[in-house]
Motif scaffolding. Structure first.
Motif, PDB file in Angstrom:
ATOM      1  N   SER A 142       0.771  -1.251   0.000  1.00 17.78           N
ATOM      2  CA  SER A 142       0.000   0.000   0.000  1.00 17.78           C
ATOM      3  C   SER A 142       0.803   1.302   0.000  1.00 17.78           C
ATOM      4  O   SER A 142       0.229   2.358   0.056  1.00 17.78           O
ATOM      5  CB  SER A 142      -1.018   0.014   1.150  1.00 17.78           C
ATOM      6  OG  SER A 142      -0.391   0.327   2.371  1.00 17.78           O
ATOM      7  N   SER A 143       2.122   1.218  -0.090  1.00 14.01           N
ATOM      8  CA  SER A 143       2.895   2.457  -0.234  1.00 14.01           C
ATOM      9  C   SER A 143       3.044   2.744  -1.732  1.00 14.01           C
ATOM     10  O   SER A 143       2.723   1.918  -2.565  1.00 14.01           O
ATOM     11  CB  SER A 143       4.264   2.321   0.420  1.00 14.01           C
ATOM     12  OG  SER A 143       5.029   1.345  -0.239  1.00 14.01           O
ATOM     13  N   SER A 144       3.518   3.929  -2.033  1.00 12.15           N
ATOM     14  CA  SER A 144       3.771   4.258  -3.439  1.00 12.15           C
ATOM     15  C   SER A 144       4.899   5.262  -3.490  1.00 12.15           C
ATOM     16  O   SER A 144       5.223   5.884  -2.481  1.00 12.15           O
ATOM     17  CB  SER A 144       2.517   4.846  -4.091  1.00 12.15           C
ATOM     18  OG  SER A 144       2.198   6.083  -3.502  1.00 12.15           O
ATOM     19  N   SER A 145       5.491   5.409  -4.667  1.00 13.57           N
ATOM     20  CA  SER A 145       6.541   6.409  -4.785  1.00 13.57           C
ATOM     21  C   SER A 145       6.658   6.891  -6.217  1.00 13.57           C
ATOM     22  O   SER A 145       6.619   6.103  -7.161  1.00 13.57           O
ATOM     23  CB  SER A 145       7.849   5.857  -4.232  1.00 13.57           C
ATOM     24  OG  SER A 145       8.737   5.461  -5.196  1.00 13.57           O
ATOM     25  N   TRP A 146       6.754   8.235  -6.354  1.00 18.65           N
ATOM     26  CA  TRP A 146       6.941   8.831  -7.673  1.00 18.65           C
ATOM     27  C   TRP A 146       8.376   8.582  -8.090  1.00 18.65           C
ATOM     28  O   TRP A 146       9.301   8.711  -7.294  1.00 18.65           O
ATOM     29  CB  TRP A 146       6.651  10.333  -7.644  1.00 18.65           C
ATOM     30  CG  TRP A 146       5.186  10.610  -7.608  1.00 18.65           C
ATOM     31  CD1 TRP A 146       4.427  10.899  -6.523  1.00 18.65           C
ATOM     32  CD2 TRP A 146       4.287  10.580  -8.721  1.00 18.65           C
ATOM     33  NE1 TRP A 146       3.119  11.050  -6.886  1.00 18.65           N
ATOM     34  CE2 TRP A 146       3.002  10.872  -8.216  1.00 18.65           C
ATOM     35  CE3 TRP A 146       4.433  10.335 -10.083  1.00 18.65           C
ATOM     36  CZ2 TRP A 146       1.871  10.932  -9.039  1.00 18.65           C
ATOM     37  CZ3 TRP A 146       3.316  10.392 -10.895  1.00 18.65           C
ATOM     38  CH2 TRP A 146       2.059  10.680 -10.380  1.00 18.65           C
ATOM     39  N   LYS A 147       8.577   8.244  -9.377  1.00 17.03           N
ATOM     40  CA  LYS A 147       9.907   7.964  -9.904  1.00 17.03           C
ATOM     41  C   LYS A 147      10.281   9.024 -10.925  1.00 17.03           C
ATOM     42  O   LYS A 147       9.443   9.483 -11.686  1.00 17.03           O
ATOM     43  CB  LYS A 147       9.935   6.600 -10.617  1.00 17.03           C
ATOM     44  CG  LYS A 147       9.602   5.446  -9.708  1.00 17.03           C
ATOM     45  CD  LYS A 147      10.661   5.337  -8.666  1.00 17.03           C
ATOM     46  CE  LYS A 147      10.603   4.051  -7.911  1.00 17.03           C
ATOM     47  NZ  LYS A 147      11.379   4.144  -6.700  1.00 17.03           N
TER      48      LYS A 147
END
Length: 158
Positions: A142-147
């Protein structure tokens, strides 16, 4: 009538599309097909299910469209100065792209394979370096990260 058809010179096309819809390799390939060409080269970028040990569920793409379209037009123009190609299609998906689905399809047709293969490689490498498209990875936990693309000219070497 068929003899006359052979004399018709086909106009070269650059087809650029950003869409939230699922991309079709067949549809994009058809757009660059030409009786004058013996080669169609394709690059299909798909969502993979992992990144640095994390399980990726999907990717989400955003773009600054006016600038993104303009940069891709410049890339098409660069390609035409470097290689004798016929048609170029660049389709990029926006929004959520599930694992195994295409986020980008680049297709180039040319009389011979070398030109289309080199043009497709140039197109994806240059697009990743210059075009304002952002990718967010959504992970299973459930985490996310912009790349950011490591190739971006605005990326710093920190």
């Amino acid at each position: 009538l068929l003899k006359d058809m052979d004399k018709v010179e086909e106009t070269s096309k650059d087809i650029i599309k950003f869409t939230a819809e699922k991309l079709s390799v067949d549809d994009v390939s058809q757009l660059v097909t030409s009786p004058l060409c013996g080669a169609i080269s394709l690059f299909v970028g798909t969502t993979r299910n992992n990144f640095e040990g994390k399980k990726v569920i999907s990717l989400e793409y955003e773009a600054y469209l006016p600038m993104a379209e303009n940069e891709i037009r410049k890339i098409c123009s660069d390609i035409r100065q470097k290689w004798p190609v016929k048609h170029i299609a660049v389709f990029h998906r926006l929004g959520l792209v599930p694992v195994s689905e295409a986020s980008i399809i680049i297709a180039v047709s040319s009389a011979h394979r070398a030109a289309s293969l080199e043009a497709v490689t140039y197109a994806i490498d240059t697009l990743k370096a210059r075009v304002p498209i952002w990718k967010k990875e959504l992970y299973e936990e459930s985490s996310s990260s912009w790349k950011r693309n490591k190739e971006c000219f605005w990326a710093t070497n920190s």
